[in-house]
Design a protein around this motif. Structure first.
Motif, mmCIF file in Angstrom:
data_model
loop_
_atom_site.group_PDB
_atom_site.id
_atom_site.type_symbol
_atom_site.label_atom_id
_atom_site.label_comp_id
_atom_site.label_asym_id
_atom_site.label_seq_id
_atom_site.Cartn_x
_atom_site.Cartn_y
_atom_site.Cartn_z
ATOM 1 N N LEU A 295 0.831 -1.213 0.000
ATOM 2 C CA LEU A 295 0.000 0.000 0.000
ATOM 3 C C LEU A 295 0.861 1.257 0.000
ATOM 4 O O LEU A 295 0.586 2.232 0.711
ATOM 5 C CB LEU A 295 -0.953 -0.011 1.204
ATOM 6 C CG LEU A 295 -1.990 -1.149 1.225
ATOM 7 C CD1 LEU A 295 -2.748 -1.163 2.552
ATOM 8 C CD2 LEU A 295 -2.953 -1.013 0.057
ATOM 9 N N GLY A 296 1.929 1.228 -0.788
ATOM 10 C CA GLY A 296 2.767 2.406 -0.934
ATOM 11 C C GLY A 296 3.888 2.539 0.066
ATOM 12 O O GLY A 296 4.713 3.454 -0.046
ATOM 13 N N THR A 297 3.955 1.651 1.039
ATOM 14 C CA THR A 297 5.027 1.685 2.039
ATOM 15 C C THR A 297 5.967 0.506 1.811
ATOM 16 O O THR A 297 5.511 -0.623 1.587
ATOM 17 C CB THR A 297 4.464 1.619 3.469
ATOM 18 O OG1 THR A 297 3.607 2.743 3.690
ATOM 19 C CG2 THR A 297 5.580 1.630 4.505
ATOM 20 N N GLN A 312 15.084 -19.757 3.716
ATOM 21 C CA GLN A 312 14.756 -19.056 4.951
ATOM 22 C C GLN A 312 13.503 -18.214 4.724
ATOM 23 O O GLN A 312 13.355 -17.562 3.695
ATOM 24 C CB GLN A 312 15.905 -18.138 5.386
ATOM 25 C CG GLN A 312 15.616 -17.285 6.606
ATOM 26 C CD GLN A 312 15.343 -18.130 7.838
ATOM 27 O OE1 GLN A 312 16.159 -18.937 8.252
ATOM 28 N NE2 GLN A 312 14.169 -17.962 8.429
ATOM 29 N N LEU A 313 12.589 -18.249 5.686
ATOM 30 C CA LEU A 313 11.435 -17.363 5.638
ATOM 31 C C LEU A 313 11.867 -15.942 5.989
ATOM 32 O O LEU A 313 12.668 -15.724 6.901
ATOM 33 C CB LEU A 313 10.359 -17.809 6.630
ATOM 34 C CG LEU A 313 9.516 -19.029 6.263
ATOM 35 C CD1 LEU A 313 8.549 -19.336 7.392
ATOM 36 C CD2 LEU A 313 8.757 -18.819 4.964
ATOM 37 N N ALA A 314 11.310 -14.988 5.259
ATOM 38 C CA ALA A 314 11.465 -13.571 5.603
ATOM 39 C C ALA A 314 10.059 -13.008 5.742
ATOM 40 O O ALA A 314 9.185 -13.300 4.921
ATOM 41 C CB ALA A 314 12.237 -12.828 4.526
ATOM 42 N N TRP A 315 9.829 -12.212 6.769
ATOM 43 C CA TRP A 315 8.458 -11.761 7.022
ATOM 44 C C TRP A 315 8.424 -10.310 7.490
ATOM 45 O O TRP A 315 9.429 -9.737 7.896
ATOM 46 C CB TRP A 315 7.775 -12.651 8.057
ATOM 47 C CG TRP A 315 8.449 -12.708 9.395
ATOM 48 C CD1 TRP A 315 8.291 -11.855 10.444
ATOM 49 C CD2 TRP A 315 9.403 -13.697 9.829
ATOM 50 N NE1 TRP A 315 9.069 -12.245 11.506
ATOM 51 C CE2 TRP A 315 9.760 -13.369 11.157
ATOM 52 C CE3 TRP A 315 9.967 -14.813 9.223
ATOM 53 C CZ2 TRP A 315 10.667 -14.129 11.884
ATOM 54 C CZ3 TRP A 315 10.872 -15.565 9.959
ATOM 55 C CH2 TRP A 315 11.213 -15.226 11.275
ATOM 56 N N VAL A 316 7.216 -9.751 7.421
ATOM 57 C CA VAL A 316 7.000 -8.369 7.816
ATOM 58 C C VAL A 316 5.670 -8.286 8.569
ATOM 59 O O VAL A 316 4.714 -8.989 8.246
ATOM 60 C CB VAL A 316 6.980 -7.444 6.572
ATOM 61 C CG1 VAL A 316 5.863 -7.821 5.632
ATOM 62 C CG2 VAL A 316 6.876 -5.989 6.970
ATOM 63 N N ARG A 317 5.642 -7.432 9.607
ATOM 64 C CA ARG A 317 4.405 -7.145 10.337
ATOM 65 C C ARG A 317 3.819 -5.850 9.793
ATOM 66 O O ARG A 317 4.530 -4.871 9.590
ATOM 67 C CB ARG A 317 4.684 -6.965 11.834
ATOM 68 C CG ARG A 317 5.109 -8.218 12.543
ATOM 69 C CD ARG A 317 5.533 -7.929 13.966
ATOM 70 N NE ARG A 317 4.410 -7.531 14.808
ATOM 71 C CZ ARG A 317 4.200 -8.012 16.035
ATOM 72 N NH1 ARG A 317 5.024 -8.896 16.548
ATOM 73 N NH2 ARG A 317 3.179 -7.602 16.743
#
Length: 565
Positions: A295-297, A312-317
């Protein structure tokens, strides 16, 4: 870079196509949807060995409509495995993907030797025996054998409501003991032993075994395989897409083209979105960075490390918007690895279908109570992070008599740090305190009830786990469908949550209440609540809860009408 691993592992420590036999005119026939790959086995090591032909197939009957396993899986093989062989019981890929854990056993391994031997399953030269496998398992002989072994009526089995799941099995020696695994079990066991099974037996367990069967077209919730058919596969790819074939008994109509979503989220909810990064080796000398554009970020995840041949998993909150919509997340990777480029997310609003206002003259003479539904539950999750460390290897470089220098010719090694999260929750429904005639858990219909849901999240990596954020209650008068209530987040911290009904717009006293219908029959009144949106890198934790009050009489029993004097 060179990697040296010195381990001593033992299973004892752990103690733990689509082929379509369409029944055409004139007999049994069909087209195939099993494909395969593989290649050279490489060299056996002191850690393990496998002899070509030591193989079999696990067979499970699955209901086509909801992918439910309807028979106990059984194993078909031409061999007679050793009496003391280690195995993980009779569990199918569908059951493992649904949350079943590895449960190792020594001995007691059961199998069926068919009168007509099965064809070669696992290739060692890249020339898979797919057509022979299709012909065998699409044959009337094989299907009748499966019906006999599973106890199903043959005509029922071929009637079109069921499919047969095939999973290749290998019997091999690893760390001095014989072991039987499907491709999925091998991938899960490799995770338990920190990647060492792949290191020593990967040509079998991570290439020829999983690539011996995969789908040409998607079915039973599993995708068609479009990856490499000659390279080692990652554990996640094996679990999600490899080591399976499917037999069905009628041609299926083409599915309409619809958007496939990777995630479904609720509005205004903190969530976790993850991708799997693989390719090459990522270490502090050659790190991987992953960027998520949402959403633009742009969210940046740096220092994503993993050894060569792994992932490897990479994730974001992030927090979802407060209006329902589709969100496309773009993912870019810098460094030696690669990952899924786009992630499709569906954002839904569960606060759009509350029950209508009940009135005093409502009737429902044909009401028949429904069973409480079994909604999805996942109360624990495990994930891991590769941690690189430098293995120093000093070498003396002579520059002349009695002169020279030491130089570190070391390399990066990796340890696997494991993390987990668990969710516990409970719910209580009680008669509303404004109810004048309720007694304990017994009340008259037509009055309101209150609900409290409490939840606690435990995590060994708090930054990778959200709180429990949502709960949705369903009611027996609507057969646990049609209408529901999204509960309010009364109080939430990182580890505990309390949720209650929202204020009811029809309540005279603005109470957090749900009014029971006045027509509801005497007996049990059970509310079902699905507790959701505790997010981890490997998905959402959820719990299916229920609680019961007793209905005895109705609100009109509390009214007395008499003539005026």
């Amino acid at each position: 870079m060179k990697r040296i691993i010195s381990v001593l592992l033992s299973l004892a420590i752990m103690l733990t196509a689509l082929c379509v036999p369409a029944f055409a005119e004139g007999g049994t026939g069909g087209s195939g949807n099993i494909d395969g790959g593989g290649g050279s086995m490489g060299n056996a090591t002191s850690h393990g060995s496998w002899n070509p032909g030591n193989e079999g197939v696990r067979i499970t009957v699955v209901r086509a409509s909801d992918h439910a396993v309807v028979t106990t899986p059984f194993d078909l093989t031409n061999k007679q495995p050793a009496a003391g062989i280690y195995h993980f019981g009779k569990v199918s890929k569908i059951q493992y993907n649904g949350g079943a854990a590895l449960s190792p056993v020594q001995g007691g391994y059961s199998y069926k030797n068919p009168a007509q031997p099965i064809p070669r399953i696992i290739s060692t030269n890249g020339n898979n025996n797919i057509e022979a496998i299709k012909r065998y398992f699409c044959s009337e002989y094989a299907v009748k054998l499966i019906a006999e072994q599973t106890g199903m009526d043959y005509e029922t089995l071929i009637g079109g409501e069921y499919k047969i799941l095939l999973e290749p099995i290998a019997y091999y020696k690893y760390e001095g003991v014989m072991i039987a695994t499907t491709a999925t079990e091998a991938a899960m066991y490799d995770e338990v032993v920190s990647g060492h099974l792949r290191t020593w037996m990967g040509s079998l367990t991570h290439k020829n075994l999983p690539l011996s069967m995969f789908l040409e077209t998607a079915d039973l919730g599993y995708p068609a395989w479009s990856g490499s058919t000659t390279q080692h596969a990652t554990n996640s790819a094996i679990k999600s897409s490899l080591g399976l074939g499917i037999v069905r008994f009628e041609e299926q109509p083409e599915e309409p083209t619809i958007t496939t979503y990777d995630y479904e989220y609720r509005t205004n909810t903190e969530v976790i979105t993850a991708v799997e990064v693989s390719g090459g080796q990522s270490d502090p000398d050659n790190p991987v960075t992953v960027r998520f554009n949402i959403l633009g970020t742009t969210y940046t995840v740096s220092n994503v490390y993993y050894p060569d041949g792994d992932s490897q998993l990479a994730w974001v909150r992030w927090t979802t918007p407060d209006t329902p919509q589709d969100v496309t997340i773009t993912v870019s990777v810098s460094g030696p690895g690669s990952a899924q480029g786009t992630i499709q997310c569906k954002i839904v609003d569960l606060d759009e279908n509350p029950p209508p206002n009940p009135v005093a003259d409502d009737r429902n003479d044909s009401f028949s109570p429904s069973a409480v539904p079994s909604r999805a539950e996942k109360t624990s999750a495990q994930w891991s992070i590769w941690r690189p460390w430098w293995y120093a290897y000093w070498v003396w470089h002579s520059t002349g008599k009695d002169s020279g220098y030491w130089c570190d010719h070391g390399w990066w090694e990796f340890d696997l740090d494991r993390y987990s999260a668990s969710l516990s929750a409970s719910m209580t429904i009680t008669p509303d305190t404004m109810n004048p005639t309720a007694s304990g858990t017994t009340m008259k219909s037509g009055y309101g009830i209150n609900e409290v849901v409490t939840a606690r999240v435990s995590s060994s990596q708090r930054s990778a786990t959200t709180a429990l954020q949502n709960a949705v209650s369903y009611f027996p008068e609507f057969n646990y469908d049609s209408f529901w209530r999204l509960l309010d987040r009364v109080s939430i911290s990182s580890s505990s949550s309390r949720l209650e009904f929202q204020t009811n717009e029809y309540s005279t006293y603005n109470r957090r209440t749900h009014f029971t219908p006045i027509w509801y029959p005497d007996g049990a009144y059970t509310v079902n609540t699905w507790v959701i949106d505790c997010w981890t890198p490997v998905g959402m934790l959820s719990v299916n809860l229920s609680d019961t009050l007793t209905i005895s009489g109705n609100l009109w029993d509390d009214w007395h009408i008499a003539p005026m004097r």
